[in-house]
Design a protein around this motif. Sequence first.
Motif, PDB file in Angstrom:
ATOM      1  N   ASP A   9     -36.578 -12.063  12.575  1.00 39.55           N
ATOM      2  CA  ASP A   9     -36.778 -11.265  11.364  1.00 39.55           C
ATOM      3  C   ASP A   9     -35.546 -10.448  11.002  1.00 39.55           C
ATOM      4  OD1 ASP A   9     -39.971 -11.424  10.633  1.00 39.55           O
ATOM      5  OD2 ASP A   9     -39.594 -11.707  12.767  1.00 39.55           O
ATOM      6  N   HIS A  11     -34.041 -10.982   8.065  1.00 41.26           N
ATOM      7  CA  HIS A  11     -34.282 -10.697   6.639  1.00 41.26           C
ATOM      8  C   HIS A  11     -32.986 -10.436   5.877  1.00 41.26           C
ATOM      9  CE1 HIS A  11     -38.802 -10.289   6.405  1.00 41.26           C
ATOM     10  NE2 HIS A  11     -38.638 -10.202   7.713  1.00 41.26           N
ATOM     11  N   ASP A  44     -37.967 -15.694   9.301  1.00 39.29           N
ATOM     12  CA  ASP A  44     -37.589 -14.653   8.349  1.00 39.29           C
ATOM     13  C   ASP A  44     -36.084 -14.387   8.468  1.00 39.29           C
ATOM     14  OD1 ASP A  44     -40.121 -14.578   7.305  1.00 39.29           O
ATOM     15  OD2 ASP A  44     -40.629 -12.572   8.051  1.00 39.29           O
ATOM     16  N   HIS A 145     -42.906 -19.039  13.812  1.00 34.24           N
ATOM     17  CA  HIS A 145     -42.821 -17.673  13.295  1.00 34.24           C
ATOM     18  C   HIS A 145     -44.092 -16.839  13.486  1.00 34.24           C
ATOM     19  CE1 HIS A 145     -41.249 -14.405  10.874  1.00 34.24           C
ATOM     20  NE2 HIS A 145     -42.284 -14.477  10.050  1.00 34.24           N
ATOM     21  N   HIS A 185     -42.483  -8.030  14.062  1.00 35.07           N
ATOM     22  CA  HIS A 185     -41.481  -6.952  14.035  1.00 35.07           C
ATOM     23  C   HIS A 185     -41.763  -5.923  15.141  1.00 35.07           C
ATOM     24  CE1 HIS A 185     -39.696  -7.560   9.758  1.00 35.07           C
ATOM     25  NE2 HIS A 185     -40.432  -8.619  10.036  1.00 35.07           N
TER      26      HIS A 185
HETATM   27 FE   LIG Z   1     -40.440 -10.489   8.937  1.00 31.67          FE
END
Ligand SMILES: [Fe+2]
Length: 248
Positions: A9, A11, A44, A145, A185
Motif C-alpha cells: 500500500d 499508493h 495498492d 491484496h 494498512h
Molecule cells: Fe491501500
Amino acid sequence: MLVIAHLSDIHVGGSDRSVERADAVMRYLDALPYDLDAVLVSGDIADHGLAEEYEQARKLLTSRHPVLVCPGNHDVREEFRRVLLGEPAASGPVNRVHRTGGAVYVLCDSSVPGRPEGHLDDETLTWLDGVLGAESDLPVFMAFHHPPTTLHSPIDTIMLQAPDRLADLLAGHPHVAAVLVGHAHTSAATTFAGRPLLAAPGVVSTLRLPWEGATTLAECADYELPPGLVFHVLDDGRVTTHHRVVPV
Ligand SMILES: [Fe+2]
Ligand SMILES: [Fe+2]
C-alpha cells in the motif's frame, strides 16, 4: 534460511508523502548488509491507477533485491501491466509466479475492477490450483491484496469475498507456507486455512483499529504514524515475522 521483505500500500500519486515514504522504505532495504531473497509489495501500488503513477512507482521500486508486485483495489490492470510490468495492456487478472532462491512466490490478483472489495475469480483459482500442483517441490509464499479473513479492522467490510473457495483449494496444497496480504494498512498476524496469514503495514498510512478510536473506514486513516514493513524468515518450513518501522 530465506528472508523476504514484505511491504504494501504505497499508493503512489496520492500525495508527496506517498513518494517520500516509499522511497524511504526502499532505500532502507537497499542499504541492508544482506541480499534479500525477495521484496514483495502486496498491492495498492498506485493511488488512482494512472500511467504517471506507475512510471513513478517503477522507479521507486527499483532495487538491488528482486521486487515482486501484485495489484490492489486502487490499481488498474491495464496500466499496471503496461507501465509497471512492461507488458502489453490486458484486462484479465494479473497472476504471476516467480521462483527465487529456495521458494516459489505465487502472486494473485484479488482486485475487482471498480470495486474496493476483493475476489479471486474462476480464472485465478484455476490458474492457482495448476501452479500449486506443478510447484510442489519447494515451499510457496502466496500473496494477494485483500485479507481472506476478518482482522477486526474497519477494512473487514471490504475484505476478500468467498474466502471458503480459497480455503478449500489450499487444503490440497500443504506446501503453501504462508499467505501474505496488504489492504489492512496495519501489521497483523493470524491464520487462514491452517496457514499463517500475514498482513503488511501500510507504507502511505496506518488504519487505526476500533480500540484506537476508529470504527469506520472513513475515519481510521492515520498519516502521522511512520511507515513500516515486515520481514518474513522461512527456515525449516516455519515462518517467523519481524515488524520494522522506517524513519522518513
Ligand atoms: Fe491501500
Ligand atoms: Fe486496498
